[in-house]
Write an enzyme that holds these catalytic residues in place. Structure first.
Site, PDB file in Angstrom:
ATOM      1  N   ASP A 168       0.863  -1.169   0.000  1.00 21.26           N
ATOM      2  CA  ASP A 168       0.000   0.000   0.000  1.00 21.26           C
ATOM      3  C   ASP A 168       0.908   1.230   0.000  1.00 21.26           C
ATOM      4  O   ASP A 168       2.123   1.141   0.171  1.00 21.26           O
ATOM      5  CB  ASP A 168      -0.987  -0.012   1.175  1.00 21.26           C
ATOM      6  CG  ASP A 168      -2.213   0.854   0.864  1.00 21.26           C
ATOM      7  OD1 ASP A 168      -2.161   1.638  -0.107  1.00 21.26           O
ATOM      8  OD2 ASP A 168      -3.230   0.747   1.572  1.00 21.26           O
TER       9      ASP A 168
HETATM   10  C1  BGC Z   1      -5.003   3.246  -0.074  1.00 20.32           C
HETATM   11  C2  BGC Z   1      -5.120   2.222  -1.184  1.00 20.32           C
HETATM   12  C3  BGC Z   1      -4.992   2.900  -2.511  1.00 20.32           C
HETATM   13  C4  BGC Z   1      -3.636   3.588  -2.561  1.00 20.32           C
HETATM   14  C5  BGC Z   1      -3.344   4.241  -3.888  1.00 20.32           C
HETATM   15  C6  BGC Z   1      -3.755   4.102  -0.232  1.00 20.32           C
HETATM   16  O1  BGC Z   1      -3.768   5.180   0.632  1.00 20.32           O
HETATM   17  O2  BGC Z   1      -4.999   2.597   1.168  1.00 20.32           O
HETATM   18  O3  BGC Z   1      -6.337   1.538  -1.068  1.00 20.32           O
HETATM   19  O4  BGC Z   1      -5.136   1.985  -3.551  1.00 20.32           O
HETATM   20  O5  BGC Z   1      -3.615   4.571  -1.554  1.00 20.32           O
HETATM   21  O6  BGC Z   1      -4.084   5.365  -4.096  1.00 20.32           O
END
Ligand code: BGC
Length: 752
Positions: A291
């Site tokens: 993530d």
């Molecule tokens: C979120 C993810 C997301 C990623 C990219 C993160 O803050 O937890 O679910 O896909 O950002 O935007």
């Protein structure tokens, strides 16, 4: 922009010194191509494939010459970037892809990732809302629409579906998932994966999906985002894992790990989760992306001493791609040279990433998603509007309808429409709408206009005081009562009042946990003031999570749960209010009476003291009931359904057949979600009091009956024990088939 054709690309690729597809004459396998390419790569280039950057390069301006972005740009040219996210638009994607393809040594195309959560431009309901449709076909179609639009803007990878099970309405990201049930969550997750990926991943209108967040993210303590997760084996295997395992079986191409620690280990650095379970036990062939910044966050968690160690731990644990921590690009090659990470593991990660690039067809034509004509033609396409309207209607849940106040008569006179959200054209788009345009939702006001010219609108007090934007926390108006009087006056002289109240679209989503799950701002006050002058109220709720609204439930005769329904919001709501669509949605998360009950979910265990007693010593609250306000699976219709003739036939110890008759006993046609719940009465690991193990959505005309048949097999009858083994145990089972998790016909059977 003209799209570069495949021929031109083949030439470019050959000039760049590598064309793994060129000599294959179509009879080489993807695995063979991957191996040949891998053999040509330096260690730095391999690590580069494992590096993902956030978008940084303004296609229409000059390439950045300083700061972080300059490094990223240089890294593109060196082949040190495998993927980028948040680069939006076919032109922008084309420009960035061209740098990599033309200027890096091997010209390996990038994968472009984006959070396409419930649509690109044309938005469907937020996923929690959409789940309430229990309509797998409509859900798959909605993901298909999202993919068609997203791929037209250059994207080939979505960070969706989120398949985290969520039981705590305080957590803002409940809006992004399918709710509290693993069985339904798995089915919906699979439908979404199929919708995004389609039958042919190499087509230019399908994209790789990503099941996230592995694992346990939805179990953040006290519903506070990013918080600690500590769960036992039974919950992990029986509740958290199943939707991920189902997504893997359905062929999901990527999995995202998660920010949280799970039982003391950050998921990003958890070898058990990623190597043993995901890639080992489930045989996942795709790749795992971290993530955002989660590799680096292992330092703050207290798991890694510095970024280099974080890179080592994450890579060894099976995180194949580093999203925006800069840990791999900085340290991974060095770690390999020092023998701390084996090159075989790096090769394994790179194979997984390259495999997807081949499957997407990027080596045949890296610009296949970059056609600005197509982009113009497909965004906000009429067919997409129809598709999202269909699923939006199906997502609406009728919570209360005393004296059949709804549907409104077509010739209903003298209607008042009240509430700031009623005219809002942005809020109903909901959270996680990273590419959509403000003011593109049909408001309730506009929806009603199509039906009636005999209504008046009063906004009431404004809802928020701050500017509303993705990165700005909302502040609610608690003091400015202007508009209140006008709304009350209007209600007083109207025959019926439609009030649109709830959460602003950006009050749920990532980083948006709440301790009060009520109507924010002055809305509760407005509701009560209007009620004093006119009790004929239809309350339309817009929200991204279950709300606790006991006062409304007690006083307001008709309540419609309308979530954040996306682009076609107002039209969907108007069709339901006027009965042109008979509501069929059922809740997929329990609505509590009070936030103090959270986490509250229907598939809980029994305590040793569940029975209501006059004295103190049983499992309960002194000041509130244990029951939810509206349970899982609940939702009314404008018609009524009767269940009878339940038959339970044990065919063998591995198969039970269940039959039930359902009749539409009301005046109008409608859809019913027939639900089957099981309870294994005594097991080596105790089983929940009820578990959904089957459902079917049926359509019935007035007086029509249908027999619905469920076949329960090992899969539905068994569970995972503490060793993570799947077992089916003999003994007695309770069974219920009905209209919600609390109402139905009861049966029993025994497995010998
Ligand atoms: C979120 C993810 C997301 C990623 C990219 C993160 O803050 O937890 O679910 O896909 O950002 O935007």
């Amino acid at each position: 922009m003209k799209r570069l054709n495949s021929l031109a690309f083949a030439l470019l690729f050959a000039l760049a010194g590598c064309n793994p597809g060129a000599n294959d004459k179509g009879n080489d396998t993807i695995e063979g191509k991957v191996e040949r390419l891998l053999a040509q790569m330096t260690l730095e280039e391999k690590v580069g494939q494992m590096n993902q950057y956030n978008g940084f390069y303004d296609a229409t301006g000059p390439a950045p010459s300083e700061g972080d972005a300059k490094n990223k740009y240089e890294h593109l040219k060196k082949g040190w970037v495998g993927s980028v996210l948040n680069v939006k638009g076919a032109q922008e994607v084309f420009e960035m892809q061209r740098v990599v393809v033309e200027e890096s040594r091997l010209g390996i195309p990038l994968i472009f990732g984006l959070d396409v959560i419930h649509g690109q431009k044309t938005l469907a309901p937020i996923p929690l809302g959409e789940a309430a449709s229990w309509d797998l076909e409509a859900i798959e179609k909605s993901a298909r629409i999202a993919a068609i639009e997203a791929t037209a803007t250059g994207q080939n990878w979505t960070f969706a579906p989120m398949v985290d099970i969520s039981r705590d309405a305080r957590w803002g990201r409940v809006m992004e998932g399918a709710g509290e049930d693993p069985y339904l969550g798995a089915k919906i997750g699979v439908a979404r994966v199929k919708g995004f990926q389609g039958d042919d991943l190499s087509a230019n209108n399908t994209m790789a999906a990503c099941a996230k967040h592995f694992a346990g993210y939805g179990f953040a303590e006290a519903g506070r985002d990013y918080n600690t997760v500590d769960v036992g084996t039974s919950t992990l295997y029986n509740v958290i894992f199943p939707p991920f395992e189902a997504a893997v079986s359905a062929g999901v191409k990527t999995v995202m790990n998660s920010f949280n620690i799970l039982n003391g280990i950050p998921a990003t650095g958890d070898r058990f989760l990623q190597r043993e379970i995901l890639k080992g036990k489930w045989g996942f062939q795709g790749f795992v992306v971290s993530d955002w910044g989660s590799v680096g966050e292992m330092i703050k968690h207290g798991y890694a001493k510095d970024l280099k160690e974080a890179a080592e731990l994450a890579a060894n644990a099976g995180s194949d791609m580093d999203m925006e921590s800069y840990a791999y690009v900085k340290y991974l090659a060095e770690l390999v040279r020092e023998g701390k990470v084996s090159e075989e593991l790096v090769d394994d990660a790179v194979r997984r990433i390259l495999r997807l690039k081949f499957e997407l067809g990027l080596f045949d034509d890296p610009y296949r998603y970059c056609n600005t004509e197509r982009e113009k033609e497909l965004l906000y396409h009429e067919d997409h509007m129809k598709g999202v309207l269909d699923v939006a209607k199906k997502s609406i849940v009728l919570l209360k309808n005393e004296n059949n106040l709804l549907p409104l008569a077509k010739n209903q006179k003298n209607i008042a429409l009240i509430g700031a959200l009623a005219s809002d054209k942005t809020s109903p788009l909901g959270s996680w709408r990273v590419s959509s345009d403000d003011n593109t939702a049909v408001s309730v006001l506009e929806g009603l206009e199509a039906y009636s010219n005999d209504f008046k609108y009063a906004k009431g007090p404004k809802l928020v005081t701050s500017e509303v934007a993705f990165h700005i926390p909302l502040t609610f108006n608690m003091t400015d009562r202007s508009g209140m009087k006008e709304a009350i006056e209007l209600a007083k002289r109207s025959d019926i009042v439609v009030m649109v109240l709830g959460e602003h679209g950006l009050l749920s989503g990532e980083g948006r946990s709440r301790v009060n799950i009520d109507l924010p701002g002055l809305q509760q006050e407005l509701l009560e003031e209007v009620y004093k002058v006119n009790r004929n109220i239809v309350l339309v709720l817009m929200n991204g999570r279950p709300l606790a609204l006991p006062w409304a439930d007690q006083h307001i005769p008709a309540i419609v749960e309308a979530w954040h329904l996306g682009t076609q919001s107002g039209n969907a709501i108007a069709q339901v209010l006027y009965g042109d669509y008979n509501p069929s949605g059922k809740l997929t998360m329990s609505f509590p009476r009070h936030v103090g009950q959270c986490p509250i979910y229907y598939n809980h265990y029994s305590t040793g003291r569940p029975d209501v007693k006059p004295e103190v010593f049983w499992s309960h609250y002194s000041d509130e009931s244990n029951d939810p306000l509206y349970p899982f699976g609940y939702g009314l219709s404008y018609t009524t359904f009767e269940y009878d003739a339940l038959q339970v036939n044990v065919k063998s110890n591995e198969m039970v057949e269940v039959l039930v008759n359902v009749t539409n006993t009301g005046q109008v046609e409608g859809e019913e979600v027939v639900q089957l719940y099981l309870h294994d009465k005594a097991a080596s690991v105790v089983r929940p009091v009820k578990e959904l193990k089957g459902f079917e959505k049926i359509f019935l005309k007035p007086a029509e009956s249908k027999q619905v048949k469920f076949t329960l097999t090992n899969k539905e009858l068994g569970f995972f024990n503490h060793k993570g083994e799947f077992v089916v145990e003999p003994g007695m089972f309770d069974l219920m088939v009905g209209t919600s998790s609390v109402e139905g016909l009861n049966g029993q059977f025994e497995l010998k």
